[in-house]
Design a protein around this motif. Structure first.
Motif, PDB file in Angstrom:
ATOM      1  N   ALA A 330      55.305 126.305  10.581  1.00  0.00           N
ATOM      2  CA  ALA A 330      55.348 124.831  10.505  1.00  0.00           C
ATOM      3  C   ALA A 330      55.498 124.388   9.052  1.00  0.00           C
ATOM      4  N   ALA A 331      54.681 124.965   8.165  1.00  0.00           N
ATOM      5  CA  ALA A 331      54.689 124.542   6.757  1.00  0.00           C
ATOM      6  C   ALA A 331      56.055 124.809   6.112  1.00  0.00           C
ATOM      7  N   PHE A 332      56.624 125.955   6.407  1.00  0.00           N
ATOM      8  CA  PHE A 332      57.892 126.341   5.789  1.00  0.00           C
ATOM      9  C   PHE A 332      59.055 125.517   6.339  1.00  0.00           C
ATOM     10  N   ASN A 333      59.128 125.434   7.658  1.00  0.00           N
ATOM     11  CA  ASN A 333      60.325 124.834   8.272  1.00  0.00           C
ATOM     12  C   ASN A 333      60.395 123.323   8.103  1.00  0.00           C
ATOM     13  N   THR A 334      59.262 122.655   7.934  1.00  0.00           N
ATOM     14  CA  THR A 334      59.316 121.212   7.661  1.00  0.00           C
ATOM     15  C   THR A 334      59.980 120.955   6.309  1.00  0.00           C
ATOM     16  N   VAL A 335      59.853 121.902   5.389  1.00  0.00           N
ATOM     17  CA  VAL A 335      60.473 121.747   4.069  1.00  0.00           C
ATOM     18  C   VAL A 335      61.921 122.251   4.089  1.00  0.00           C
ATOM     19  N   SER A 338      64.853 123.575   8.841  1.00  0.00           N
ATOM     20  CA  SER A 338      65.056 124.356  10.062  1.00  0.00           C
ATOM     21  C   SER A 338      63.919 124.104  11.040  1.00  0.00           C
ATOM     22  N   VAL A 339      63.929 124.815  12.159  1.00  0.00           N
ATOM     23  CA  VAL A 339      62.841 124.699  13.127  1.00  0.00           C
ATOM     24  C   VAL A 339      62.225 126.089  13.309  1.00  0.00           C
ATOM     25  N   PRO A 340      61.017 126.152  13.873  1.00  0.00           N
ATOM     26  CA  PRO A 340      60.318 127.443  13.946  1.00  0.00           C
ATOM     27  C   PRO A 340      61.044 128.491  14.786  1.00  0.00           C
ATOM     28  N   ASP A 349      54.067 118.175  12.998  1.00  0.00           N
ATOM     29  CA  ASP A 349      54.303 118.069  11.556  1.00  0.00           C
ATOM     30  C   ASP A 349      55.766 117.779  11.212  1.00  0.00           C
ATOM     31  N   PHE A 350      56.642 117.799  12.213  1.00  0.00           N
ATOM     32  CA  PHE A 350      58.083 117.680  11.932  1.00  0.00           C
ATOM     33  C   PHE A 350      58.542 116.227  11.956  1.00  0.00           C
ATOM     34  N   ASP A 351      59.529 115.914  11.109  1.00  0.00           N
ATOM     35  CA  ASP A 351      60.079 114.548  11.091  1.00  0.00           C
ATOM     36  C   ASP A 351      61.033 114.373  12.276  1.00  0.00           C
ATOM     37  N   ALA A 352      61.668 113.192  12.360  1.00  0.00           N
ATOM     38  CA  ALA A 352      62.491 112.873  13.536  1.00  0.00           C
ATOM     39  C   ALA A 352      63.625 113.885  13.731  1.00  0.00           C
ATOM     40  N   CYS A 353      64.289 114.283  12.625  1.00  0.00           N
ATOM     41  CA  CYS A 353      65.390 115.255  12.766  1.00  0.00           C
ATOM     42  C   CYS A 353      64.838 116.615  13.211  1.00  0.00           C
ATOM     43  N   GLY A 354      63.692 116.993  12.674  1.00  0.00           N
ATOM     44  CA  GLY A 354      63.072 118.270  13.054  1.00  0.00           C
ATOM     45  C   GLY A 354      62.676 118.267  14.525  1.00  0.00           C
TER      46      GLY A 354
END
Ligand code: BGC
Length: 417
Positions: A330-335, A338-340, A349-354
């Motif tokens: 979660a921490a890595f992919n939000t930055v 990408s997705v998990p 924890d993900f924004d709208a695009c995530g």
């Protein structure tokens, strides 16, 4: 005297042992994450490992798609000096596994239950002969468009729903004196756009026949002609300085309002986030018009090269374990954008695009509309991928018209198999 000397020698030996242990508990990581957004994501990984006392030796090789990184890797392995951990894509992982170069990660995979949580589409590249040989850190997809919202609002452009809408929007931007499409003329970027264009023309059925089955009729079809025509249309909307431009500089053109759109994988979102931009407010993300429902994916994985040193082996195992933890994913992919790479990570924890990326991935996997990216090594082995790159890029740069490109594609793919 003697006793003193003995003590000193013992101390030195102890010190040396500690030092070599400390040196062994590190990984040398070869990767191509060199843009601002990528570096921010890489830092999440570095810090996670530092927290576990695993040292990091950085080996960056710039160049999206990883072609240059793979060339460097080959040279390092040939000279007997393989890095311990390597960012890799799709068929490249399987190629190295076939050469017997990769470490077996079965023990950590069993302890952590990877079989149950990693989607089958990723396991196809993370396992070889039934053994785990890499740790997937994410799932990216390539059929995305990124747009500057303020610019679209200013010109009264609605988010395009069809290919024709998209072309009309590009034309409106051009008429307003803006760069309609931010693009970097590098073969892998041309090919990345081509992934989405193929899906927009014929959906996953055509994509699969042409680029997974390598069916000569599909490769030489009228649909392929249409795909190249669409590429020529896109070519007419890029600026004069597109040649050789890095993808993140093209993203910057959309971020700063110089350009309206960029067709690029969701690593582009990492650049928007790194610039403090908010999806929905500052920028839009949507699927290449006409490709909705389909997802052309690629997954960054870390393959570990076989090493004899037990300390280094331990560090490799710990790195693999760390990469696969749900909190890290979660921490890595939000930055990263990408997705998990596991199905059990909550989307909170993900924004709208995530969130959209996660939903699209799950839906595409369930409906059979998830396909490996041609451009990012998840559809074919390197020889075929490179043959496709050559034709797509030659056409994009005006060397062939669409009809000649279709013919060249059929021949090049056949020769490369
Ligand atoms: C990788 C991404 C990377 C992009 C651009 C892709 O091949 O999968 O992680 O951000 O290239 O460098």
């Amino acid at each position: 005297m003697v006793r003193n000397f003995g003590r000193k020698a013992a101390l030195t030996a102890a010190l040396m042992a500690t030092t070599s242990l400390a040196q062994a508990a590190e990984v040398e990581v070869l990767h191509w994450w060199t843009s601002g957004g990528e570096a921010a994501a890489l830092n999440v990984l570095k810090e996670d490992l530092a927290g576990q006392k695993i040292g990091w030796v950085d080996m960056p090789v710039a160049g999206g798609g990883g072609e240059s990184a793979m060339t460097t890797l080959r040279a390092r392995v040939t000279s007997g000096d393989a890095p311990t951990a390597v960012q890799m894509l799709g068929f490249d992982i399987l190629d190295w596994a076939e050469e017997g170069a990769l470490a077996n990660l079965d023990a950590v995979a069993a302890e952590e239950g990877w079989d149950a949580v990693v989607p089958a589409a990723l396991q196809a590249f993370a396992k070889h002969d039934g053994h785990w040989i890499s740790a997937p850190v994410n799932v990216h997809s390539t059929n995305w468009v990124w747009a500057n919202k303020a610019l679209l609002d200013e010109l009264d452009i609605a988010q395009p729903a069809t290919w024709d809408d998209f072309v009309a929007a590009l034309q409106t931007l051009k008429d307003a004196g803006k760069t309609p499409l931010a693009h970097g003329g590098q073969a892998w970027q041309d090919a990345t756009m081509f992934d989405g264009v193929i899906l927009s023309v014929g959906g996953v059925e055509f994509y699969t026949k042409a680029f997974i089955d390598l069916d000569a009729d599909a490769l030489g079809s009228d649909q392929m002609l249409e795909a190249f025509n669409r590429m020529a249309t896109l070519r007419s909307f890029v600026d004069d300085n597109f040649s050789g431009r890095d993808w993140n500089l093209a993203s910057a053109m959309v971020i700063n309002g110089e350009a309206g759109f960029q067709i690029m994988g969701d690593w582009a979102k990492g650049e928007f986030i790194n610039a403090g931009k908010v999806p929905g407010d500052d920028f839009l993300c949507f699927r290449v018009p006409g490709s909705d429902g389909a997802v052309s994916f690629n997954s960054d994985q870390f393959a570990m090269f076989s090493v004899k040193d037990e300390g280094a082996q331990g560090a490799q195992g710990e790195m693999a374990r760390a990469i696969m933890s749900p909190a890290f994913q979660a921490a890595f992919n939000t930055v990263k954008g990408s997705v998990p790479a596991r199905t059990d990570v909550p989307n909170d924890d993900f924004d709208a695009c995530g969130k959209q990326g996660m939903a699209d991935l799950a839906a595409a996997a369930a409906s059979g509309k998830l396909v490996g990216s041609v451009a990012h090594g998840h559809a074919n082995r390197a020889a075929v991928k490179n043959a496709i790159y050559d034709v797509v890029t030659a056409h994009f740069n005006g060397e062939y018209d669409a009809a000649a490109a279709v013919e060249e594609l059929v021949n090049a793919v056949e020769a490369a198999q």
